[in-house]
Write a protein that holds these residues in place. Sequence first.
Motif, mmCIF file in Angstrom:
data_model
loop_
_atom_site.group_PDB
_atom_site.id
_atom_site.type_symbol
_atom_site.label_atom_id
_atom_site.label_comp_id
_atom_site.label_asym_id
_atom_site.label_seq_id
_atom_site.Cartn_x
_atom_site.Cartn_y
_atom_site.Cartn_z
ATOM 1 N N GLU A 103 0.824 -1.206 0.000
ATOM 2 C CA GLU A 103 0.000 0.000 0.000
ATOM 3 C C GLU A 103 0.861 1.260 0.000
ATOM 4 O O GLU A 103 0.464 2.314 -0.503
ATOM 5 N N SER A 104 2.052 1.130 0.578
ATOM 6 C CA SER A 104 2.939 2.289 0.673
ATOM 7 C C SER A 104 3.745 2.530 -0.601
ATOM 8 O O SER A 104 4.502 3.504 -0.683
ATOM 9 N N ALA A 105 3.585 1.655 -1.597
ATOM 10 C CA ALA A 105 4.355 1.785 -2.831
ATOM 11 C C ALA A 105 4.035 3.099 -3.532
ATOM 12 O O ALA A 105 2.888 3.561 -3.531
ATOM 13 N N ASP A 106 5.065 3.697 -4.110
ATOM 14 C CA ASP A 106 4.905 4.926 -4.887
ATOM 15 C C ASP A 106 4.768 4.557 -6.361
ATOM 16 O O ASP A 106 5.741 4.154 -6.999
ATOM 17 N N ALA A 147 -1.505 -5.295 -22.432
ATOM 18 C CA ALA A 147 -0.580 -4.290 -22.984
ATOM 19 C C ALA A 147 -0.281 -3.194 -21.969
ATOM 20 O O ALA A 147 0.299 -2.162 -22.321
ATOM 21 N N GLY A 148 -0.650 -3.413 -20.711
ATOM 22 C CA GLY A 148 -0.434 -2.411 -19.682
ATOM 23 C C GLY A 148 0.954 -2.481 -19.069
ATOM 24 O O GLY A 148 1.671 -3.482 -19.180
ATOM 25 N N VAL A 149 1.308 -1.400 -18.389
ATOM 26 C CA VAL A 149 2.607 -1.259 -17.727
ATOM 27 C C VAL A 149 2.373 -0.658 -16.349
ATOM 28 O O VAL A 149 1.522 0.222 -16.177
ATOM 29 N N LEU A 150 3.117 -1.141 -15.370
ATOM 30 C CA LEU A 150 3.098 -0.564 -14.028
ATOM 31 C C LEU A 150 4.541 -0.391 -13.560
ATOM 32 O O LEU A 150 5.340 -1.328 -13.634
ATOM 33 N N VAL A 151 4.865 0.819 -13.104
ATOM 34 C CA VAL A 151 6.194 1.101 -12.542
ATOM 35 C C VAL A 151 5.994 1.684 -11.154
ATOM 36 O O VAL A 151 5.218 2.639 -10.975
ATOM 37 N N TRP A 152 6.702 1.122 -10.161
ATOM 38 C CA TRP A 152 6.570 1.630 -8.798
ATOM 39 C C TRP A 152 7.895 1.509 -8.052
ATOM 40 O O TRP A 152 8.811 0.802 -8.478
ATOM 41 N N THR A 153 7.995 2.228 -6.969
ATOM 42 C CA THR A 153 9.145 2.123 -6.079
ATOM 43 C C THR A 153 8.642 1.803 -4.680
ATOM 44 O O THR A 153 7.489 2.074 -4.337
ATOM 45 N N GLU A 154 9.531 1.252 -3.886
ATOM 46 C CA GLU A 154 9.173 0.916 -2.493
ATOM 47 C C GLU A 154 10.147 1.588 -1.539
ATOM 48 O O GLU A 154 11.277 1.868 -1.894
#
Length: 695
Positions: A674-677, A688-695
């Motif tokens: 839940e805290s992911a940015d 065809a979707g993309v997800l980029v996140w940081t932790e």
Amino acid sequence: MKKYVLLIIIAFMFSVFNLKAQSIDQFFPEEELITTGMYYYPEHWDEKQWERDIKRIADMGYEFVHLAEFAWFKMEPVEGNFDFAWLDNVVALCTENNLKIVMCTPSATTPAWMRINYPETFRMDGNYIRGENGTRGLNSLTNPKYREFAKIIVTKLAERYGQNANVIGWQIDNEPPALEDYSPSSQKAFRIWLKNKYNTIDALNTTWGTAFWSQRFNSFDELIIPNTSLVGWWGNNPHALLDFKRYLADTQAEFLDFQAEILREHILDNQFITTNYTAKCTGSDPGRTEKLDFATYTAYPNYGSDNIGEIGFRLGDSKVILFASEYYKSVGGATGVMEMQPGPVNWGGYNPLLLPGTVRMWLYHSFAAGGKLACSYRFRQINYSSEQYHSGIMEPDGVTPSPGGEDYMQFMKEINELRNHYKPDQEMPDELANKSTAILWNLENYWTIDRQKLTYQWDTWNYPIEFLEIAKSLGAPTEVISEETDFSKYKFLIAPAYDLVDSALTGKWKDYVSNGGHLILTCRTATKNRDARIWEGNWAAPISELIGATVEAKDMLSNNKNGDVVMKNSHYNWNNWAELLNPDTDTEVLAVHNNQFYKGKAAVVQNKIGKGTVTYIGVSTDNLKLEKDILKDIYSASGASIMDYPQGVYVYWRDGFYIAVNYSSDTYSMNIPESADIVVGEREVKPAGVLVWTE
């Protein structure tokens, strides 16, 4: 004179190369993450449109332009008469628009005057018919006259643009294929290659097994290239054919190094040298080059195949970038996609429109896997000649972006945003590092198995890639490596169908396991020695001690029959390939055959050596459920956490970013903290979707 030049070429082929490739770090600053570019062919268009096109490339957000790979005819329209004024103009336009340049050598497409005046410069096919100009890659790489012309044009280019600070790198040739060449110059070069390898004709006769069918040679002068076109596919000597493949790959690699050496004499140290192999390249072996800084690849994932699910035919083959992005790191430790499909092509089995966002997903996939550059073929869809129906980033009017062009612009805009989030010196989280995995792969194993599949159901190219898919589905960071790599860098090492082995490799495997590594071997491993000769002993004799079992026999079924294997009370079907294993007393049996006349025989075994384990999977299933369940158990037993991503959903970690792409036909809900940015995309990753996140 011709003989003298040929001897120089051959001497060069077998010399010890002293020139070292440059460091990757100086070419691609880490904080830029990836650089994007575009193929542009000014020679195809009215000069009055060049300024408009180059400015448009810059305005769309591209950072470099790829030039000149097929323009030999324009640089040297008549033998010995050179014209670079037109290219100077294009280079100047790029500089004015703050665009860098990747300059290309044009050796893949020779001008018409060369065929007319020097027909011997073209390769011969298996019917000893000369090629004709009109397409690419028909040059005889061993022909002295062709080499002479190639050296001149590469030198001229290097002298003219090698000190231009706006040129960031060089691409040699185009999709080097290592094509078969039966021309006189190739026949001579092959004999020299063989003599250099075997020294004596007796050694060659022994290795090739020429006692069979009265094939024995009295001297190297009697040898000719083995020719399946004239002898028949089934009648050719497999050992001779394997050497022919090796010779072709060596010749192709040497030709690339030949050009790289010329370039490096004239260009700036911070200009890279590369080439662009096809994603599926069954002839050229990138590991044989010594002077390229790194290798890139061309990716055309959508060529008329069904792929995953109902709309998979609009999303592309997920295996293309998956494998190429790891495999081509074997040269220099880095790679990138030099030629990315921008939309429908002209050569597929059928050429559907792509689902909007698909090109962007492919670009992110290449980036996620560590790609340092991303370039697309091509800027404008040409309105004449062979590739009229090959999409470009622009529509045929030259001013309207295609859907692929829109995808590209979005990708570049988002990369700029990721650059703002980049933090240096990020280390892979322990959770991922603890399941680091490598796939051991060697093109020579492909050559020998594909020559003698024994069952039409065996998919030689994709078999190792299937294990890469499984490892990625478990959330493991996975690379494709060669035997020269330090195995100890990886917690898990998978060697699928590793047909050709020697004592050095089996010893390296044993050391890896003894020190705590987890080795997974599969059927069709260690069947032969490096000369492709079956052992005088049990099947896979060199690894019997390693796996704690002997391979008694192999079986194959028709595609409408099913074998049954049981593991932990679960049943798994196969009809492709299976082996009957006889385990040692201390070896654990993980799965057994449950039907056929050998019911009860071991199918999968595990042996403990020192601190690690060796698992031998002696069966190949079509749906891979058995193989995946085995890997799950191995990872879990070692304490590694595992995921269970569906087919076509790939998750990577790179430079502090987690990146997910979705080739499947279904929306996938990514389970992230839940805290992911979230930097790009949404938790619900659509096809065809993309997800980029940081932790």
